[in-house]
Design an enzyme around this catalytic site. Structure first.
Site, PDB file in Angstrom:
ATOM      1  N   ASP A 193       0.905  -1.253   0.060  1.00  0.00           N
ATOM      2  CA  ASP A 193       0.018  -0.032  -0.042  1.00  0.00           C
ATOM      3  C   ASP A 193       0.803   1.382  -0.052  1.00  0.00           C
ATOM      4  OD1 ASP A 193      -2.843   1.115   0.427  1.00  0.00           O
ATOM      5  OD2 ASP A 193      -1.757   1.886   2.254  1.00  0.00           O
ATOM      6  N   GLU A 246       1.775  -0.623  -4.948  1.00  0.00           N
ATOM      7  CA  GLU A 246       0.816   0.612  -5.144  1.00  0.00           C
ATOM      8  C   GLU A 246       1.753   1.754  -5.601  1.00  0.00           C
ATOM      9  OE1 GLU A 246      -3.335   2.989  -3.939  1.00  0.00           O
ATOM     10  OE2 GLU A 246      -1.640   2.603  -2.566  1.00  0.00           O
TER      11      GLU A 246
HETATM   12  C1  GLC Z   1      -4.284   3.065  -0.652  1.00  0.00           C
HETATM   13  C2  GLC Z   1      -5.204   2.131  -0.607  1.00  0.00           C
HETATM   14  C3  GLC Z   1      -6.601   2.898  -0.132  1.00  0.00           C
HETATM   15  C4  GLC Z   1      -6.300   3.483   1.161  1.00  0.00           C
HETATM   16  C5  GLC Z   1      -4.928   4.457   1.134  1.00  0.00           C
HETATM   17  C6  GLC Z   1      -4.661   4.712   2.563  1.00  0.00           C
HETATM   18  O1  GLC Z   1      -4.307   3.890  -1.771  1.00  0.00           O
HETATM   19  O2  GLC Z   1      -5.360   1.488  -1.707  1.00  0.00           O
HETATM   20  O3  GLC Z   1      -7.542   2.298  -0.021  1.00  0.00           O
HETATM   21  O4  GLC Z   1      -7.417   4.333   1.722  1.00  0.00           O
HETATM   22  O5  GLC Z   1      -3.969   3.669   0.511  1.00  0.00           O
HETATM   23  O6  GLC Z   1      -3.916   3.417   3.105  1.00  0.00           O
END
Ligand code: GLC
Length: 502
Positions: A193, A246
């Site tokens: 994440d 991500e």
């Molecule tokens: C990422 C996740 C999202 C979350 C954010 C904070 O972007 O995909 O859903 O709110 O991180 O953890």
């Protein structure tokens, strides 16, 4: 490890399970791990290779579980550790790999370390300062919250999600242990994440708000050392666990900096998801990606964005958005690399736009006082069966209301209808699998009318028509699949086809 064999993640189709909204076995209206286990046969039939589970760790759920209070525990809302072990074992029996989410940028404010920090101890595990800077939270509002003794702490997301201080080796070591903990439970990978967020520039200088690669908030060079350490750990496990970041960047070139033989295996390719429905924009993303990123990935939807049939329907009717979505699916499944699907896209679900304000739970909606609708519209629990809500989601209700139209879109209703989106997804995935391993990792563009794209990957040609006029298909021997009726050798608007040349 056989160096000549393609590792599993390289061309996998990975299905994202937003656990809260997939299937609820306990009847409390929230999806859970036993719910996932009960639906594994459906996923095996769908033809995916792996599942990615969004966070199920102990959490007060200020951000749907992306606020982790204990990285080694399963939240009772989602089940128990033995439910998790049972899920992994059953998934493996079905031939499905299991990727879990790891949230290293921030913890929950309920995490024992943050609670200690609030009591004035070990504050250097987080980012506490006497003064703030001008950073703004991704979720709206300031990125700083003041504590009782006057200091402020940084949270790039909700105040309940304090950012860790990754310059503290204690934080680094803790995550190495967390990785090992889950790897020892036999998982096949981590989705990381906010992977580009861990380090902030020294001195925390003021910035222009927003996600830009040059910002002092994101993509600091030190983050790469962390992933090198992580890679060393996963590489000690013989079953090839993968690290998938991500990573939001401004260019494929910046994205590629994360995907290296000694760092992450893959990153999400958000440029593909952000591309509008247009041949030129698709072509640019494909070219940029294949030129820069050694292990490409493709994704159209996830739990943070408006579902792609709805995005593609902008200025057109919703049905047309769905047809375009299915054409884009064929395009991405034909490209070299792996594909990430988001639960419910195989049912042709649109974004749910009319969730009443009092039912909404996304902190973005709450923090912007409703100005930004937030992400609940793509998180509505799935319709599995029956004619009335919760459509087989579980024996109780569902934590977000489901639209009445979903009675026609249940998995049960679609499963035996050859014209359904579900049947189309199954055919597309089966066709891709049948070609598995026989296609090269490169594509060649073929001449096409301006609003269409034709590319060849070995013997396979993918043709997609993003324009308003029909176009002639390129020469071919056989049509393998298309998302709409072809009129002889004519490819109608909003349609894609896979052709064989030999
Ligand atoms: C990422 C996740 C999202 C979350 C954010 C904070 O972007 O995909 O859903 O709110 O991180 O953890």
């Amino acid at each position: 490890m056989d160096q000549n064999r393609t590792p599993w993640w390289r061309d996998a189709v990975v299905y994202e399970i937003y656990v809260r909204s997939f299937a609820d076995a306990s009847g409390d209206g929230v999806g859970d791990l036993p719910g996932v286990t009960s639906r594994l046969p459906y996923l095996a039939d769908l033809g995916v290779d792996a599942i990615w589970l969004t966070p199920f760790n102990r959490s007060p759920m200020a951000d749907g579980g992306y606020d982790v209070a204990d990285y080694r525990a399963v939240d009772p809302l989602f089940g128990s550790m033995s439910d998790f072990d049972a899920l992994v074992a059953a998934a493996h029996e079905h031939g499905l790999r299991v990727v879990v989410d790891i949230v290293p940028n921030h913890s929950s404010s309920q995490h024992a370390w943050f609670q200690e920090a609030l009591r004035g101890r070990h504050r250097d595990r987080y980012i506490f300062r006497d003064h703030t800077n001008n950073w703004v939270s991704v979720f709206g509002g300031p990125a700083w919250t003041q504590v009782d003794d006057g200091q402020w702490y940084l949270h790039m997301f909700a105040p309940e999600q304090p950012d860790f201080n990754w310059r503290n080796p204690e934080v680094q070591d803790a995550f190495l242990d967390i990785l090992r903990f889950w790897l020892d439970r036999n998982i096949d990978g981590f989705r990381i994440d906010v992977a580009m967020g861990l380090f902030k520039a020294e001195g925390l200088p003021d910035t222009d708000p927003g996600f830009t690669a040059s910002s002092p908030i994101w993509s600091q060079p030190e983050v790469h050392d962390v992933y090198r350490e992580w890679r060393k750990i996963v590489d000690t496990y013989p079953h090839e666990p993968a690290l998938i970041g991500e990573v939001w960047t401004d260019s494929a070139h910046d994205l590629a900096a994360y995907v290296r033989p000694d760092e992450l295996h893959q990153s999400f390719n958000f440029a593909w998801l952000e591309a509008p429905w247009a041949a030129a924009s698709f072509r640019k993303v494909i070219d940029d990606t294949l030129a820069a990123v050694p292990a490409p990935t493709w994704v159209l939807s996830n739990h943070d964005v408006v579902r792609h049939p709805t995005r593609y329907a902008e200025g057109a009717d919703p049905a047309r958005g769905l047809v375009r979505g299915n054409a884009a699916l064929l395009a991405m499944l034909a490209l070299p690399g792996s594909v990430y699907l988001y639960q419910g896209e195989e049912l042709g679900l649109h974004e749910v736009k009319d969730i009443p304000p009092e039912a909404r739970q996304d902190p973005i909606f709450l923090r912007t006082k409703g100005e930004v609708p937030g992400r609940d519209g793509c998180r509505v629990p799935l319709p599995w069966s029956g004619d009335t809500a919760p459509y087989g989601f579980g024996p109780g209700g569902s934590w977000l209301p489901q639209p009445a139209e979903w009675a026609d879109l249940t998995a049960e209703r679609q499963t035996s209808d050859p014209a359904s989106t579900l049947s189309f997804y199954r055919r597309a995935l089966a066709t891709r699998r049948s070609l598995g391993g026989t296609l090269p990792d490169t594509i060649a563009w073929l001449d096409s009318p301006t609003d269409a794209l034709f590319f060849a990957r070995g013997k396979l040609i993918c043709a997609i028509n993003c324009g308003d006029e029909p176009v002639d298909l390129p020469p071919h021997e056989q049509v393998l699949i298309s998302n709409g009726r072809l009129d002889g050798d004519i490819l109608p608007p909003d349609t894609a086809a896979w052709l064989l040349t030999e």
